[in-house]
Design an enzyme around this catalytic site. Structure first.
Site, short mmCIF file in Angstrom:
data_model
loop_
_atom_site.label_atom_id
_atom_site.label_comp_id
_atom_site.label_asym_id
_atom_site.label_seq_id
_atom_site.Cartn_x
_atom_site.Cartn_y
_atom_site.Cartn_z
N ARG A 1 51.30 26.21 73.53
CA ARG A 1 52.60 25.55 73.72
C ARG A 1 53.30 26.18 74.91
NH1 ARG A 1 57.46 26.05 69.34
NH2 ARG A 1 57.39 28.18 70.13
N PHE B 1 58.86 22.15 60.48
CA PHE B 1 58.98 23.61 60.61
C PHE B 1 59.04 24.21 59.20
CE2 PHE B 1 60.97 27.67 61.50
CZ PHE B 1 60.32 28.06 62.67
N TYR C 1 69.03 30.97 69.53
CA TYR C 1 68.26 31.89 70.38
C TYR C 1 67.19 31.22 71.21
CZ TYR C 1 65.31 31.85 66.14
OH TYR C 1 64.57 31.46 65.05
N LYS C 2 67.06 29.90 71.12
CA LYS C 2 66.05 29.21 71.92
C LYS C 2 66.70 28.76 73.23
CE LYS C 2 63.33 28.17 67.88
NZ LYS C 2 63.41 27.45 66.63
N ASP D 1 67.56 18.72 62.20
CA ASP D 1 67.36 20.07 62.71
C ASP D 1 67.17 19.96 64.22
OD1 ASP D 1 66.46 22.56 63.54
OD2 ASP D 1 65.38 22.96 61.68
C1 LIG Z 1 63.35 28.10 65.40
C2 LIG Z 1 63.53 27.15 64.29
C3 LIG Z 1 64.19 27.53 63.12
C4 LIG Z 1 64.68 28.94 63.00
O1 LIG Z 1 65.23 29.26 61.80
P1 LIG Z 1 65.92 30.68 61.61
O2 LIG Z 1 66.33 30.66 60.20
O3 LIG Z 1 67.09 30.75 62.56
O4 LIG Z 1 64.91 31.74 61.88
C5 LIG Z 1 64.38 26.58 62.13
N1 LIG Z 1 63.92 25.31 62.27
C6 LIG Z 1 63.25 24.93 63.39
C7 LIG Z 1 62.78 23.53 63.53
C8 LIG Z 1 63.03 25.84 64.41
O5 LIG Z 1 62.36 25.46 65.50
#
Ligand SMILES: *Cc1c(COP(=O)(O)O)cnc(C)c1O
Length: 408
Positions: free
Chosen positions: A367, A131, A222-223, A197
């Site tokens: 997805r 990510f 938020y997921k 993560d």
């Molecule tokens: C959604 C997500 C994030 C989100 O990061 P924010 O700083 O909260 O926007 C980070 N890492 C991964 C792997 C994600 O899927």
């Protein structure tokens, strides 16, 4: 009724957690396959936020930091309290998890923590295609050397220069899942710290941080935890490191005595040291009620249903010409299925126009997330039917489906 729809109805009738769907406020006419990007609104969160606004903020004012009108959990301890509620979902102890800031900011803090636990080393190892924010946060540390290795070369790339192995447990695009225990052990064998993560894992797949002997972790609110847009994230530090780690964002909320207002920083005990500034109370309240709902349903039931939903979708689309990039084995993937298609963007737009909300990930991935807390098997059969029709009719080829919006 099609055979698949009949089967879906039977599966829904036998689903022990089906009733939890009514605890969410889901818009009519939408099949929501994007709970892995932004979870929907729990009804309790709407009530909770009204209470926080009217009673706790409106009436209680500054008194609510210590004591709420009518009792209940105060504001000041929210980061620890919400962290403790998240902890059983990820195999951690209550005092090892804290809710605060975004995943990105927590990554910066925990990369710093890893370096503090491993002085003399400066390599952070990750994978290409992780990510973006995870990689950007590595690149933003001036003293760090980034090393990237593909999945097959990861263990080979671990050597005694590596301070930290930073991996995303479930890949956001493909849904591939790392073997947390195996990689953690390989990293420990060369003296490296591991940071997982869990953004696409927490609330969706089995996670046992302490069982895997993990050091550090972050995850998204938020997921799958349904904490609301921009919800605070969470961070984990294994108890064995609590005495030793430091982190670079030494704000006053991470001080041993914030309200002593002293000039010298002195870190608080344990994960409280990860706090930087004042917690966002409204956002934290929404996260708390989202987490409570997921914890009430329970990870075991959620994981079983997640696997059943995605396997059922695979069955429903078995006859279509689709290129699955997620692992076929449900235990090796997150709660999503990703398909590669040259026109994935237009496909996702055509599906959205039919009320099936999934998403597109650059450059060619469609997805679909199967959040088990509220989806029905009937939704899965319907979504599959829409996908089949969009593909068969070439509906996605319409011009209006190829214009990109700012957020995809
Ligand atoms: C959604 C997500 C994030 C989100 O990061 P924010 O700083 O909260 O926007 C980070 N890492 C991964 C792997 C994600 O899927």
């Amino acid at each position: 009724m099609s055979d698949m729809m009949q089967r879906a109805r039977d599966l829904d009738a036998a689903d022990a957690i089906a009733h939890f769907r009514h605890r969410f406020d889901l818009p009519e006419g939408v099949i929501y396959l994007d709970g892995n990007s932004l979870g929907p609104l729990p009804k309790a969160s709407r009530e909770r936020l009204h209470r926080v606004i009217d009673a706790e903020w409106g009436e209680g004012l500054i008194r609510s930091w210590n004591e709420l009108p009518g009792g209940g959990g105060d504001w000041i301890a929210m980061p620890q309290r919400v962290g403790a509620k998240i902890s059983p979902l990820v195999g951690a102890k209550p005092h090892e998890v804290i809710a605060c800031d975004s995943v990105s900011v927590n990554l910066a803090k925990l990369i710093g923590a890893a370096l503090s636990l491993n002085p003399g080393r400066n390599v952070v190892l990750s994978e290409p295609g992780n990510f973006p924010t995870d990689l950007y946060m590595i690149q933003g540390q001036p003293q760090v050397e980034q090393r990237l290795a593909g999945r097959d070369e990861m263990i080979e790339a671990l050597d005694e220069s590596v301070a930290l192995l930073l991996l995303t447990h479930v890949h956001y695009k493909t849904g591939e899942m790392f073997d947390m225990e195996r990689l953690t052990k390989a990293a420990h064998d060369v003296g490296a710290i591991v940071l997982w993560d869990l953004s696409h894992s927490g609330g969706a797949v089995p996670v046992d941080l302490n069982g895997a002997n993990a050091d550090l972790a972050v995850g998204c609110g938020y997921k799958y935890l349904n904490g609301g847009p921009g919800a605070p994230a969470y961070a984990f530090v294994a108890e064995r490191h609590h005495g030793d780690f430091s982190q670079p964002l030494t704000g006053w909320f991470g001080h041993a005595q914030p309200f002593a207002f002293s000039d010298e920083y002195e870190p608080a005990e344990g994960v409280k040291r990860l706090l930087a500034g004042t917690p966002p109370v409204l956002a934290m309240a929404a996260l708390e009620s989202g987490v409570e709902l997921i914890a009430e349903i329970g990870m075991e039931a959620l994981v079983a249903k997640s696997r059943a939903l995605s396997e059922f979708f695979r069955e429903c689309v078995a006859g279509l010409d689709l290129d699955l990039v997620s692992p076929r084995e449900p235990a090796q993937r997150g709660s999503q299925l990703s398909f590669r298609h040259e026109n994935a963007y237009a496909l996702s737009q055509a599906l959205i126009a039919r009320g099936v909300i999934g998403d597109f990930r650059d450059p060619d991935i469609l997805r679909l997330g199967f959040a088990p807390a509220y989806l029905r098997f009937a939704d899965i059969a319907e979504a599959a039917r829409h996908l089949a029709e969009v593909l068969e009719t070439g509906e996605w080829e319409r011009d209006e489906y190829s214009t990109r919006a700012a957020v995809t």
